[in-house]
Scaffold this active site. Structure first.
Site, short mmCIF file in Angstrom:
data_model
loop_
_atom_site.label_atom_id
_atom_site.label_comp_id
_atom_site.label_asym_id
_atom_site.label_seq_id
_atom_site.Cartn_x
_atom_site.Cartn_y
_atom_site.Cartn_z
CE1 TYR A 89 1.45 0.16 -9.08
CE2 TYR A 89 2.28 1.47 -7.26
CZ TYR A 89 1.26 0.74 -7.85
OH TYR A 89 0.07 0.60 -7.20
N GLY B 38 -8.22 -8.92 -2.17
CA GLY B 38 -9.44 -8.16 -2.49
C GLY B 38 -10.61 -8.57 -1.62
CG HIS C 148 -4.77 -1.81 -7.45
ND1 HIS C 148 -3.64 -2.03 -8.18
CD2 HIS C 148 -4.45 -0.82 -6.57
CE1 HIS C 148 -2.68 -1.21 -7.77
NE2 HIS C 148 -3.14 -0.47 -6.79
CB ILE D 258 -9.47 -11.03 2.66
CG1 ILE D 258 -9.55 -11.94 1.44
CG2 ILE D 258 -9.20 -11.78 3.97
CD1 ILE D 258 -8.67 -13.09 1.39
NE ARG D 259 -12.31 -5.08 4.18
CZ ARG D 259 -11.45 -5.12 3.16
NH1 ARG D 259 -10.59 -6.13 3.03
NH2 ARG D 259 -11.42 -4.14 2.27
CG MET E 130 -2.13 -0.98 0.96
SD MET E 130 -3.13 -1.25 2.41
CE MET E 130 -2.10 -2.33 3.37
C1 LIG Z 1 -4.22 3.01 0.29
C2 LIG Z 1 -3.90 1.92 -0.67
C3 LIG Z 1 -2.75 1.99 -1.42
C4 LIG Z 1 -2.42 0.98 -2.31
N1 LIG Z 1 -1.24 1.05 -2.99
C5 LIG Z 1 -0.84 0.00 -3.75
C6 LIG Z 1 0.45 0.00 -4.33
O1 LIG Z 1 1.24 0.90 -4.15
N2 LIG Z 1 0.77 -1.08 -5.10
C7 LIG Z 1 -0.08 -2.12 -5.34
O2 LIG Z 1 0.27 -3.06 -6.04
N3 LIG Z 1 -1.30 -2.14 -4.77
C8 LIG Z 1 -1.70 -1.12 -3.98
N4 LIG Z 1 -2.91 -1.16 -3.35
C9 LIG Z 1 -3.79 -2.34 -3.55
C10 LIG Z 1 -3.50 -3.42 -2.49
O3 LIG Z 1 -2.22 -3.96 -2.65
C11 LIG Z 1 -4.50 -4.57 -2.57
O4 LIG Z 1 -4.55 -5.06 -3.89
C12 LIG Z 1 -5.91 -4.20 -2.13
O5 LIG Z 1 -5.89 -3.26 -1.07
C13 LIG Z 1 -6.64 -5.45 -1.66
O6 LIG Z 1 -7.97 -5.16 -1.34
P1 LIG Z 1 -8.48 -4.94 0.17
O7 LIG Z 1 -8.04 -3.58 0.57
O8 LIG Z 1 -9.96 -5.06 0.00
O9 LIG Z 1 -7.88 -6.03 1.03
C14 LIG Z 1 -3.28 -0.13 -2.46
C15 LIG Z 1 -4.44 -0.21 -1.70
C16 LIG Z 1 -4.75 0.79 -0.80
C17 LIG Z 1 -5.98 0.65 0.04
#
Ligand SMILES: Cc1cc2nc3c(=O)[nH]c(=O)nc-3n(C[C@H](O)[C@H](O)[C@H](O)COP(=O)(O)O)c2cc1C
Length: 401
Positions: free
Chosen positions: A143, A324, A293, A326-327, A93
């Site tokens: 990235y 994606g 994502h 998961i809670r 994240m």
């Molecule tokens: C605030 C935030 C920032 C994120 N930044 C990235 C990132 O930099 N790279 C990436 O591959 N995924 C990023 N993601 C996606 C997460 O890796 C992940 O795929 C997603 O949060 C999973 O879903 P969930 O939040 O419902 O568990 C981000 C998600 C959030 C919430």
């Protein structure tokens, strides 16, 4: 061996106020400036994919077995030759250091302490070398722009920092609209002169003290540390979009280049179609993360669980991971039943870090692992491999089952 006890959180209020992963979100709203809170909680466009991800789990249900001795159950599993006590880790994240005090380090160390993988984001604001030193078991997510001259240097830096697993995120050819976050003042690049943000800071003094002013006002100088071979642009940069480079030109050609250079585990995150999973296997990739994502990119796709079902049906030999929506511990079990080898959790972990630092993340990990063990016992299985013999149906088939 799995113990049925929830580890007592260091702060009493944690267990009183947070009984499951969903509870972290409401608690964090009081701490975070609204622009940041809605940036994390939100999704793209109408949040249709975000909603679909959550609903996909509610729509599936198990036929539990009873009268099985489950007293010796274990939630452990092995991924890339490493045994983990639970089948989940923390998803990458970006901006975590701006959302939780020392966010990247807190998430990395909490995961390492629990024996779980943490993936450092390529859009993070803490240098990868610092995170690797604090938690050597971390993975790194890049990235990559579709510009060959910028790829090799970054890959060599990741290797020199000591990471052994590299994740390439593939679902971000462009930045989608995050209307909810924008409505609350989150625009990238962030402008110093935005009065709305200044007012939000005044209304959230703990965040200002713990994030912005921490370490001699470090928050005013945050940079994207890990986008290139050297530190990238400041968060408060007007040329940010240009500096990020041509992500829309990133393709399988570049993935193949990386495969030649990177000797460790190579994972592609953001795979949603069986055709792409096939291409990943043919390109010699070690694993994929089936992910949309968390609904933050495309908003007209199927749920990540529906994709997982299609992909695992192909019986590929690479590792298939999932994220994606998961809670709950039962969500983890459902994803594994559909065929995932491992899962990752996003937003709740970041909210937990923002609310209560390492205690918060430890509590989140403890809650989720407890729910996994509890549901295994109630399903009548002692190990995750037992899921093979438990039946699961989509809700709309329940009536005819
Ligand atoms: C605030 C935030 C920032 C994120 N930044 C990235 C990132 O930099 N790279 C990436 O591959 N995924 C990023 N993601 C996606 C997460 O890796 C992940 O795929 C997603 O949060 C999973 O879903 P969930 O939040 O419902 O568990 C981000 C998600 C959030 C919430």
């Amino acid at each position: 061996m799995y113990a049925l006890k929830i580890r007592p959180p260091a702060r009493n209020h944690l267990s009183r106020r947070v009984a499951n992963l969903n509870d972290f979100e409401a608690e964090t709203e009081r701490f975070l400036p609204p622009a940041l809170f809605h940036y994390v909680a939100g999704a793209s466009e109408d949040a249709a994919v975000y909603t679909r991800n959550l609903r996909a789990f509610r729509e599936r249900a198990f036929f539990p077995r009873v009268l099985v001795d489950v007293s010796g159950r274990s939630t452990s599993t092995t991924l890339f030759g490493v045994e983990h006590p639970h089948p989940f880790g923390i998803a990458p994240m970006g901006f975590s250091r701006m959302i939780a005090p020392d966010g990247d380090i807190v998430l990395a160390q909490s995961a390492a302490e629990a024996g779980l993988p943490f993936i450092l984001s390529g859009a993070s604001l803490t240098a990868m070398e610092e995170v690797a030193a604090a938690a050597p078991s971390s993975w790194f997510q890049a990235y990559l722009p579709g510009e060959e001259s910028r790829i090799d240097g970054l890959i060599d830096r990741v290797e020199a920092a000591g990471f052994r697993t590299l994740v390439l995120t593939a679902d971000t050819a462009v930045h989608p609209l995050h209307e909810r976050a924008a409505r609350h003042g989150f625009v990238s690049p962030i402008r110093k002169t935005d009065l709305r943000l200044a007012w939000q800071g005044i209304s959230r003094p703990s965040w200002v003290r713990q994030v912005l002013l921490r370490n001699r006002m470090a928050g005013f100088h945050f940079r994207f540390e890990n986008m290139d071979a050297s530190a990238g642009p400041p968060v408060l940069s007007s040329t940010l979009i240009r500096d990020i480079g041509r992500r829309d030109a990133f393709s399988w050609r570049h993935v193949k280049m990386v495969r030649k250079r990177w000797k460790g585990n190579l994972v592609i995150k953001g795979v949603m179609s069986a055709q792409d999973a096939d291409l990943a296997e043919k390109a010699g990739i070690d694993g994929i993360i089936v992910s949309n994502h968390g609904g933050r990119q495309i908003d007209c796709a199927v749920s990540a669980l529906a994709s997982l079902e299609q992909i695992t049906a192909k019986g590929l030999s690479l590792k298939v991971m999932y994220d994606g929506g998961i809670r709950r511990g039962s969500d983890v079990l459902k994803a594994l039943k559909v065929g995932a080898d491992f899962v990752f959790v996003g937003r709740p972990m970041l909210f937990a870090a923002a609310m209560a630092g390492r205690d918060g993340v430890a509590h989140a990990i403890s809650l989720l692992s407890h729910e996994i063990g509890m549901n295994m016992a109630l399903l009548g299985i002692s190990g995750l491999e037992g899921l093979r013999d438990v039946e699961m149906v989509a809700d709309n088939q329940e009536a005819s089952a």
